[in-house]
Design a protein around this motif. Sequence first.
Motif, PDB file in Angstrom:
ATOM      1  N   ALA A  77      34.678 -49.315  -8.976  1.00  0.00           N
ATOM      2  CA  ALA A  77      34.840 -50.122  -7.761  1.00  0.00           C
ATOM      3  C   ALA A  77      33.553 -50.826  -7.361  1.00  0.00           C
ATOM      4  O   ALA A  77      33.566 -51.708  -6.507  1.00  0.00           O
ATOM      5  N   GLY A  78      32.444 -50.441  -7.965  1.00  0.00           N
ATOM      6  CA  GLY A  78      31.165 -51.075  -7.641  1.00  0.00           C
ATOM      7  C   GLY A  78      30.384 -50.382  -6.552  1.00  0.00           C
ATOM      8  O   GLY A  78      29.402 -50.919  -6.049  1.00  0.00           O
ATOM      9  N   VAL A  89      24.006 -37.562 -16.468  1.00  0.00           N
ATOM     10  CA  VAL A  89      24.211 -38.883 -15.876  1.00  0.00           C
ATOM     11  C   VAL A  89      23.798 -38.804 -14.411  1.00  0.00           C
ATOM     12  O   VAL A  89      24.164 -37.861 -13.697  1.00  0.00           O
ATOM     13  N   TYR A  90      23.015 -39.772 -13.986  1.00  0.00           N
ATOM     14  CA  TYR A  90      22.553 -39.851 -12.603  1.00  0.00           C
ATOM     15  C   TYR A  90      23.272 -41.002 -11.909  1.00  0.00           C
ATOM     16  O   TYR A  90      23.426 -42.075 -12.489  1.00  0.00           O
ATOM     17  N   TYR A  91      23.675 -40.769 -10.682  1.00  0.00           N
ATOM     18  CA  TYR A  91      24.392 -41.767  -9.900  1.00  0.00           C
ATOM     19  C   TYR A  91      23.569 -42.164  -8.687  1.00  0.00           C
ATOM     20  O   TYR A  91      22.902 -41.317  -8.081  1.00  0.00           O
ATOM     21  N   ALA A  92      23.633 -43.444  -8.338  1.00  0.00           N
ATOM     22  CA  ALA A  92      22.972 -43.971  -7.140  1.00  0.00           C
ATOM     23  C   ALA A  92      23.968 -44.877  -6.419  1.00  0.00           C
ATOM     24  O   ALA A  92      24.771 -45.571  -7.053  1.00  0.00           O
ATOM     25  N   VAL A  93      23.912 -44.847  -5.114  1.00  0.00           N
ATOM     26  CA  VAL A  93      24.798 -45.679  -4.298  1.00  0.00           C
ATOM     27  C   VAL A  93      24.317 -47.124  -4.349  1.00  0.00           C
ATOM     28  O   VAL A  93      23.119 -47.391  -4.253  1.00  0.00           O
ATOM     29  N   ARG A  94      25.237 -48.041  -4.511  1.00  0.00           N
ATOM     30  CA  ARG A  94      24.914 -49.470  -4.431  1.00  0.00           C
ATOM     31  C   ARG A  94      24.924 -49.832  -2.948  1.00  0.00           C
ATOM     32  O   ARG A  94      25.967 -49.955  -2.328  1.00  0.00           O
ATOM     33  N   ARG A  95      23.740 -49.950  -2.388  1.00  0.00           N
ATOM     34  CA  ARG A  95      23.592 -50.177  -0.942  1.00  0.00           C
ATOM     35  C   ARG A  95      24.327 -51.433  -0.472  1.00  0.00           C
ATOM     36  O   ARG A  95      24.881 -51.464   0.615  1.00  0.00           O
TER      37      ARG A  95
END
Length: 112
Positions: A77-78, A89-95
Amino acid sequence: MSDPVACCTPLTGTAMSAERAEEVAGLLKALADPVRLRLVGLIAGSDTGEACVCDLNAAFDLTQATISHHLKVLHTAGLLDREKRGVWVYYAVRREALAAVAGLFDAAAVPA
């Protein structure tokens, strides 16, 4: 004959474009799950701005496959970026994606 009386105050704002509505609907659909909301909250609230999938698995009483599914939905979903480092695997929020959701009904933020 008397003048007709309007039943309501006329709308003065502009409607969100159909394209923008489709884009934001995808974000909202991805967030419309309690587990996914919690995942985004955990990742967004981390000290480093990212979280390893191993840590996310430990925060839930769910299988690794279920957590991975929810993370995939959020990534597709982006809402999340992901980066593989070794076996993790590392995840980061797309601000910018969260900002789009946060400003959804802010009249100044809704493009014409």
